[in-house]
Scaffold this active site. Sequence first.
Site, PDB file in Angstrom:
ATOM      1  N   LYS A  63      52.496  30.484   0.453  1.00 24.46           N
ATOM      2  CA  LYS A  63      51.714  30.804  -0.742  1.00 24.46           C
ATOM      3  C   LYS A  63      51.064  29.596  -1.407  1.00 24.46           C
ATOM      4  O   LYS A  63      50.037  29.734  -2.082  1.00 24.46           O
ATOM      5  CB  LYS A  63      52.597  31.541  -1.746  1.00 24.46           C
ATOM      6  CG  LYS A  63      52.956  32.963  -1.360  1.00 24.46           C
ATOM      7  CD  LYS A  63      51.752  33.890  -1.449  1.00 24.46           C
ATOM      8  CE  LYS A  63      52.159  35.348  -1.333  1.00 24.46           C
ATOM      9  NZ  LYS A  63      51.031  36.277  -1.529  1.00 24.46           N
ATOM     10  N   SER A 313      56.983  33.925   7.245  1.00 23.18           N
ATOM     11  CA  SER A 313      56.161  33.606   6.083  1.00 23.18           C
ATOM     12  C   SER A 313      56.910  32.957   4.934  1.00 23.18           C
ATOM     13  O   SER A 313      56.299  32.286   4.100  1.00 23.18           O
ATOM     14  CB  SER A 313      55.476  34.879   5.568  1.00 23.18           C
ATOM     15  OG  SER A 313      56.453  35.814   5.151  1.00 23.18           O
TER      16      SER A 313
END
Length: 416
Positions: A63, A313
Amino acid sequence: MAAVEPRARPVPPVSADDIRAARELLAGVVTTTPVARSRALAERCGGPVWLKCENLQRTGSFKIRGAYTRLRRLDASQRAAGVVAASAGNHAQGVALAAQLLGIEATVFMPEGAAIPKVGATRGYGARVHLVGETIDGSIAAAIEFAERTGAVFVHPFDHPDIISGQGTVGLEILEQVPDVATVLVCTGGGGLLGGVAAAVKAQRPEVRVVGVQAEGAAAWPGSMAAGAPTSLPSMRTIADGIAVGRPGDLTFPQVTALVDEILTVDEDALSRALLLCLERAKMLVEPAGAAGVAALMEHPERFATPVVVVLSGGNVDPLVLLHVIQHGMAAAERYLSLRVRMADRPGALAGVLTLMGTRGANVLDVAHTRITGALELGDVEVALTLETRGPEHSAELVSALRSAGHVVADMPGGR
């Protein structure tokens, strides 16, 4: 699952050139995360499998890539007004760190049930945190209201060109690290990471198959694709909070439908087993959302052309959630065995059963002993056992050993 029909594909809003420009901004800020070969997964699918370890990125997830790209491109007046974001945790940390690096005041809205470590880390980067709403959608609404009221710039978790461009730099790294990649599996919530990776990969290698993976309990993409437009889910329930997004973005929807080959869903058992495999075999701490691609590969080992790259992720997970997911994964992998054994009520009988299980390699987790039930013959007792085993074959061996010793295995509920 939902496949994208070629005739329906729109022009993607974000291009590979946008992603390459974002990469220049991110130089020296993000880490080029490693790819790790997974022998355990390669054995399952008959070809090389690589794990793209964004769980080792700064803030513990990909992110920071999109967040920093977005904030870096704000003008002076926008920076002075501050930024506001909404996130279950990983985007929150990315925005908080990016704001700290750029000297911008940050406010973050997170769901009331957000993982404690993610809340603490976000505050640790200097952001003001407000816990609002049961899901990320409620937090987004609160953040938008805050932006309208204060003039702060709303930093959407996925639905902005800069966010998609920043996340897409993961795809550029994949092509450099595994140049012969044939399939890329990407966990999918709002679609920013998936759409960005697809743009980066397809521009250079259009034949590479890019597949999104959603949690079955929060799968907004299949229905939206069938409807031809972003469609909201009435409710969501999943351990994969990082990809629990109730509606695809207005920008990510055309990005994903233009470039992504397929969307698959995986259930909670599959997510738990995948997280367990990452811990045991890859020595990787991965949150449930980050393990979605691994879950898809474990569920469909012959479906994907190799070499496969699976994007891990994120690795930000509450220890209590981790404990629960590990236990769930053990049960899903049939590593727990629950059974009821009837035996003669005589001294040493229970000790004999426990010794038998121990010598056969089982770890006894729980024992419940009763003489009072109408289903028992006079002089018999019933013992409920919960055992830790090595898997289905070992469980079958234990049951066989009990029966060979003359005991009656009454039933085997739930734990096997």
